[in-house]
Write a protein that holds these residues in place. Structure first.
Motif, mmCIF file in Angstrom:
data_model
loop_
_atom_site.group_PDB
_atom_site.id
_atom_site.type_symbol
_atom_site.label_atom_id
_atom_site.label_comp_id
_atom_site.label_asym_id
_atom_site.label_seq_id
_atom_site.Cartn_x
_atom_site.Cartn_y
_atom_site.Cartn_z
ATOM 1 N N UNK A 13 0.894 -1.358 0.115
ATOM 2 C CA UNK A 13 0.008 0.041 -0.089
ATOM 3 C C UNK A 13 0.816 1.267 -0.123
ATOM 4 N N UNK A 14 1.850 1.311 0.855
ATOM 5 C CA UNK A 14 2.628 2.564 1.026
ATOM 6 C C UNK A 14 3.853 2.792 0.049
ATOM 7 N N UNK A 15 4.371 1.619 -0.639
ATOM 8 C CA UNK A 15 5.622 1.706 -1.277
ATOM 9 C C UNK A 15 5.473 0.998 -2.699
ATOM 10 N N UNK A 16 5.028 -0.015 -2.834
ATOM 11 C CA UNK A 16 5.144 -0.693 -4.147
ATOM 12 C C UNK A 16 4.036 -0.501 -5.050
ATOM 13 N N UNK A 17 2.900 -0.144 -4.717
ATOM 14 C CA UNK A 17 1.687 0.193 -5.514
ATOM 15 C C UNK A 17 2.276 1.258 -6.700
ATOM 16 N N UNK A 18 1.944 0.762 -8.016
ATOM 17 C CA UNK A 18 2.374 1.954 -8.926
ATOM 18 C C UNK A 18 2.188 3.207 -8.956
ATOM 19 N N UNK A 19 1.087 3.267 -8.459
ATOM 20 C CA UNK A 19 0.621 4.833 -8.505
ATOM 21 C C UNK A 19 1.095 5.691 -7.152
ATOM 22 N N UNK A 20 1.894 5.105 -6.458
ATOM 23 C CA UNK A 20 2.355 5.950 -5.203
ATOM 24 C C UNK A 20 3.437 6.569 -5.543
ATOM 25 N N UNK A 21 3.399 8.000 -5.316
ATOM 26 C CA UNK A 21 4.525 9.023 -5.371
ATOM 27 C C UNK A 21 5.173 9.220 -4.020
ATOM 28 N N UNK A 22 6.611 9.442 -4.157
ATOM 29 C CA UNK A 22 7.284 9.859 -2.620
ATOM 30 C C UNK A 22 7.927 11.187 -2.870
ATOM 31 N N UNK A 23 7.848 11.887 -1.648
ATOM 32 C CA UNK A 23 8.503 13.023 -1.662
ATOM 33 C C UNK A 23 7.935 14.147 -2.619
ATOM 34 N N UNK A 24 8.964 15.079 -2.483
ATOM 35 C CA UNK A 24 8.445 16.447 -3.352
ATOM 36 C C UNK A 24 7.138 16.924 -3.253
ATOM 37 N N UNK A 25 6.789 17.316 -2.084
ATOM 38 C CA UNK A 25 5.461 17.671 -1.920
ATOM 39 C C UNK A 25 5.484 19.109 -2.329
#
Length: 194
Positions: free
Chosen positions: A58-70
DNA sequence: AAAGTTCACAACCGCAGTAAC
DNA sequence: AGTTACTGCGGTTGTGAACTT
Protein backbone atom coordinates in the motif's frame (compact mmCIF):
# COMPACT_ATOMS: atom_id res chain seq x y z
CA UNK A 1 16.86 5.01 8.79
CA UNK A 2 14.79 1.86 9.05
CA UNK A 3 14.69 -1.01 11.45
CA UNK A 4 17.27 -3.67 10.78
CA UNK A 5 15.76 -6.94 9.56
CA UNK A 6 15.23 -9.59 12.22
CA UNK A 7 13.12 -12.66 12.90
CA UNK A 8 10.60 -12.85 15.71
CA UNK A 9 10.07 -15.95 17.85
CA UNK A 10 7.65 -17.40 15.29
CA UNK A 11 10.19 -17.14 12.50
CA UNK A 12 8.40 -14.22 10.90
CA UNK A 13 10.73 -11.68 9.36
CA UNK A 14 10.39 -8.07 10.47
CA UNK A 15 12.15 -4.78 9.88
CA UNK A 16 13.35 -3.27 6.63
CA UNK A 17 12.33 -4.89 3.37
CA UNK A 18 15.03 -6.06 0.99
CA UNK A 19 14.95 -5.48 -2.76
CA UNK A 20 14.43 -9.20 -3.27
CA UNK A 21 11.38 -9.24 -1.01
CA UNK A 22 9.93 -6.23 -2.76
CA UNK A 23 10.36 -7.94 -6.11
CA UNK A 24 8.73 -11.14 -4.88
CA UNK A 25 5.72 -9.31 -3.50
CA UNK A 26 5.32 -7.05 -6.51
CA UNK A 27 5.62 -9.95 -8.88
CA UNK A 28 3.05 -11.99 -6.98
CA UNK A 29 0.52 -9.18 -6.72
CA UNK A 30 0.89 -8.27 -10.39
CA UNK A 31 0.42 -11.90 -11.35
CA UNK A 32 -2.44 -12.93 -9.05
CA UNK A 33 -3.82 -9.66 -7.73
CA UNK A 34 -4.84 -8.87 -4.17
CA UNK A 35 -6.95 -11.61 -2.68
CA UNK A 36 -5.94 -12.56 0.86
CA UNK A 37 -3.16 -10.79 2.71
CA UNK A 38 -2.66 -13.68 5.08
CA UNK A 39 -2.07 -16.12 2.26
CA UNK A 40 -0.12 -13.87 -0.09
CA UNK A 41 3.22 -14.07 1.78
CA UNK A 42 3.03 -17.89 1.82
CA UNK A 43 2.42 -18.11 -1.90
CA UNK A 44 4.92 -15.39 -2.71
CA UNK A 45 7.61 -17.19 -0.72
CA UNK A 46 8.00 -14.47 1.88
CA UNK A 47 8.69 -14.97 5.60
CA UNK A 48 6.51 -11.98 6.41
CA UNK A 49 3.14 -11.60 8.02
CA UNK A 50 0.24 -10.50 5.86
CA UNK A 51 -0.04 -7.22 7.64
CA UNK A 52 3.54 -6.32 6.86
CA UNK A 53 3.04 -7.25 3.20
CA UNK A 54 -0.12 -5.20 2.96
CA UNK A 55 1.60 -2.15 4.44
CA UNK A 56 4.58 -2.51 2.14
CA UNK A 57 2.38 -2.80 -0.91
CA UNK A 58 0.00 0.00 0.00
CA UNK A 59 2.68 2.48 0.97
CA UNK A 60 5.61 1.77 -1.36
CA UNK A 61 5.12 -0.83 -4.03
CA UNK A 62 1.84 0.27 -5.54
CA UNK A 63 2.61 1.66 -8.99
CA UNK A 64 0.61 4.86 -8.45
CA UNK A 65 2.41 5.87 -5.26
CA UNK A 66 4.67 8.89 -5.50
CA UNK A 67 7.26 9.72 -2.88
CA UNK A 68 8.47 13.02 -1.48
CA UNK A 69 8.48 16.29 -3.43
CA UNK A 70 5.44 17.82 -1.83
CA UNK A 71 4.51 21.06 -3.52
CA UNK A 72 2.94 24.06 -1.85
CA UNK A 73 -0.54 23.19 -3.09
CA UNK A 74 -0.33 19.77 -1.50
CA UNK A 75 0.98 21.22 1.76
CA UNK A 76 -1.83 23.76 1.91
CA UNK A 77 -4.38 21.11 1.13
CA UNK A 78 -3.08 18.86 3.90
CA UNK A 79 -3.20 21.74 6.36
CA UNK A 80 -6.73 22.64 5.34
CA UNK A 81 -7.97 19.08 5.44
CA UNK A 82 -6.30 18.47 8.78
CA UNK A 83 -7.96 21.55 10.18
CA UNK A 84 -11.28 20.24 8.95
CA UNK A 85 -11.02 16.52 9.68
CA UNK A 86 -8.32 16.20 12.33
CA UNK A 87 -6.11 13.10 12.27
CA UNK A 88 -8.18 11.31 9.66
CA UNK A 89 -5.13 10.50 7.58
CA UNK A 90 -6.81 8.09 5.23
CA UNK A 91 -9.43 10.73 4.48
CA UNK A 92 -6.78 13.36 3.85
CA UNK A 93 -4.65 11.01 1.74
CA UNK A 94 -7.68 10.15 -0.37
CA UNK A 95 -7.81 13.78 -1.52
CA UNK A 96 -4.15 13.69 -2.54
CA UNK A 97 -3.61 11.48 -5.58
CA UNK A 98 -0.61 9.19 -5.20
CA UNK A 99 -0.17 9.88 -1.50
CA UNK A 100 -0.70 7.34 1.26
CA UNK A 101 -2.06 7.91 4.74
CA UNK A 102 1.24 6.84 6.28
CA UNK A 103 3.23 9.25 4.17
CA UNK A 104 0.86 12.14 4.77
CA UNK A 105 0.92 11.41 8.48
CA UNK A 106 4.72 11.35 8.55
CA UNK A 107 4.95 14.51 6.49
CA UNK A 108 2.54 16.32 8.73
CA UNK A 109 4.40 15.33 11.88
CA UNK A 110 7.81 16.29 10.52
CA UNK A 111 7.02 19.36 8.42
CA UNK A 112 3.54 20.74 8.81
CA UNK A 113 2.75 20.28 12.49
CA UNK A 114 4.90 23.22 13.53
CA UNK A 115 3.27 25.44 10.91
CA UNK A 116 -0.16 24.36 12.01
CA UNK A 117 0.55 24.96 15.69
CA UNK A 118 2.02 28.37 14.99
CA UNK A 119 -0.97 29.34 12.87
CA UNK A 120 -3.42 28.26 15.55
CA UNK A 121 -1.52 30.12 18.24
CA UNK A 122 -1.44 33.28 16.18
CA UNK A 123 -5.20 33.11 15.80
CA UNK A 124 -5.73 32.47 19.51
CA UNK A 125 -3.48 35.37 20.43
CA UNK A 126 -5.20 37.69 17.98
CA UNK A 127 -8.59 36.75 19.41
CA UNK A 128 -7.41 37.30 22.94
CA UNK A 129 -5.72 40.60 22.15
CA UNK A 130 -8.81 41.92 20.43
CA UNK A 131 -10.75 41.21 23.62
CA UNK A 132 -8.41 43.29 25.76
CA UNK A 133 -8.72 46.93 24.87
CA UNK A 134 -6.90 48.74 27.63
CA UNK A 135 -3.11 48.84 27.93
CA UNK A 136 -3.12 47.56 31.50
CA UNK A 137 -5.16 44.53 30.50
CA UNK A 138 -2.75 43.87 27.67
CA UNK A 139 0.34 43.98 29.84
CA UNK A 140 -1.42 41.92 32.49
CA UNK A 141 -2.16 39.27 29.86
CA UNK A 142 1.45 39.30 28.70
CA UNK A 143 2.67 38.71 32.25
CA UNK A 144 0.15 35.94 32.71
CA UNK A 145 1.27 34.22 29.53
CA UNK A 146 4.93 34.49 30.45
CA UNK A 147 4.12 32.90 33.79
CA UNK A 148 2.33 30.09 31.99
CA UNK A 149 5.39 29.48 29.88
CA UNK A 150 7.39 28.66 32.98
CA UNK A 151 4.67 26.47 34.41
CA UNK A 152 4.16 24.59 31.18
CA UNK A 153 7.79 23.93 30.36
CA UNK A 154 8.10 20.39 31.60
CA UNK A 155 9.64 17.37 29.82
CA UNK A 156 6.18 15.93 29.43
CA UNK A 157 5.00 18.86 27.34
CA UNK A 158 4.64 17.39 23.85
CA UNK A 159 4.29 20.70 22.08
CA UNK A 160 7.50 22.06 23.53
CA UNK A 161 9.26 18.80 23.00
CA UNK A 162 8.29 18.81 19.39
CA UNK A 163 9.17 22.46 18.86
CA UNK A 164 12.84 23.36 18.97
CA UNK A 165 13.43 26.51 20.94
CA UNK A 166 16.33 28.76 20.19
CA UNK A 167 17.67 31.28 22.70
CA UNK A 168 16.12 33.93 20.45
CA UNK A 169 12.65 32.47 20.81
CA UNK A 170 10.50 35.37 21.91
CA UNK A 171 8.30 35.34 24.98
CA UNK A 172 5.32 35.60 22.71
CA UNK A 173 6.33 32.52 20.84
CA UNK A 174 6.86 30.65 24.06
CA UNK A 175 3.51 31.85 25.26
CA UNK A 176 1.97 30.66 22.07
CA UNK A 177 3.38 27.22 22.56
CA UNK A 178 2.22 26.94 26.13
CA UNK A 179 -1.16 28.33 25.17
CA UNK A 180 -1.59 25.67 22.57
CA UNK A 181 -0.49 22.95 24.92
CA UNK A 182 -2.90 24.14 27.57
CA UNK A 183 -5.82 24.22 25.22
CA UNK A 184 -5.00 20.76 23.91
CA UNK A 185 -4.66 19.12 27.30
CA UNK A 186 -7.54 20.85 29.08
CA UNK A 187 -4.86 22.82 30.80
CA UNK A 188 -2.87 20.37 32.85
CA UNK A 189 -1.20 23.15 34.79
CA UNK A 190 -4.56 24.27 36.04
CA UNK A 191 -4.58 27.58 34.17
CA UNK A 192 -7.52 27.62 31.87
CA UNK A 193 -7.72 29.68 28.72
CA UNK A 194 -11.27 30.41 27.68
C1' DA B 1 37.34 14.48 14.85
C1' DA B 2 34.30 12.73 18.21
C1' DA B 3 30.18 12.91 20.78
C1' DG B 4 25.69 14.37 21.30
C1' DT B 5 21.29 15.85 19.42
C1' DT B 6 17.69 16.35 16.13
C1' DC B 7 15.35 15.12 11.93
C1' DA B 8 13.03 12.13 8.78
C1' DC B 9 10.55 8.27 7.68
C1' DA B 10 9.87 3.16 7.24
C1' DA B 11 7.81 -0.12 9.86
C1' DC B 12 5.42 -2.07 13.90
C1' DC B 13 1.60 -2.43 17.28
C1' DG B 14 -2.89 -2.43 18.96
C1' DC B 15 -7.53 -1.44 18.35
C1' DA B 16 -11.96 -1.00 15.87
C1' DG B 17 -15.03 -2.18 12.24
C1' DT B 18 -16.91 -5.63 9.42
C1' DA B 19 -17.71 -9.84 6.98
C1' DA B 20 -18.10 -14.75 7.27
C1' DC B 21 -19.35 -18.66 9.72
C1' DA C 1 -26.52 -13.72 18.52
C1' DG C 2 -21.87 -14.88 19.38
C1' DT C 3 -17.30 -15.90 17.74
C1' DT C 4 -13.50 -15.74 14.68
C1' DA C 5 -10.75 -13.93 10.99
C1' DC C 6 -9.42 -10.30 8.27
C1' DT C 7 -8.60 -5.57 7.01
C1' DG C 8 -7.74 -0.78 7.69
C1' DC C 9 -6.49 3.03 10.53
C1' DG C 10 -3.96 5.95 13.70
C1' DG C 11 -0.39 6.23 17.14
C1' DT C 12 4.15 5.14 18.19
C1' DT C 13 8.82 3.39 17.81
C1' DG C 14 13.49 2.45 15.98
C1' DT C 15 17.29 3.87 13.54
C1' DG C 16 20.40 5.99 9.99
C1' DA C 17 21.48 10.55 8.27
C1' DA C 18 22.34 15.17 9.03
C1' DC C 19 23.48 18.69 11.87
C1' DT C 20 25.48 20.96 16.02
C1' DT C 21 28.55 21.48 19.81
Amino acid sequence: MVRAPYFDKNGVKKGAWSREEDDKLREHVEKYGLWNWREIPKFAGLSRCGKSCRLRWMNYLRPDVKHGNYNEEEEDLILKLHEKHGNKWSLIAAKLPGRTDNEVKNYWHTHLKKRSVKKQNTLVLKEKCSGHTSESEGSQMKKEMEARTVVSYTPSNPILESTPLSPETSCNELSNLSTDFCSKTSCVSGLKLE
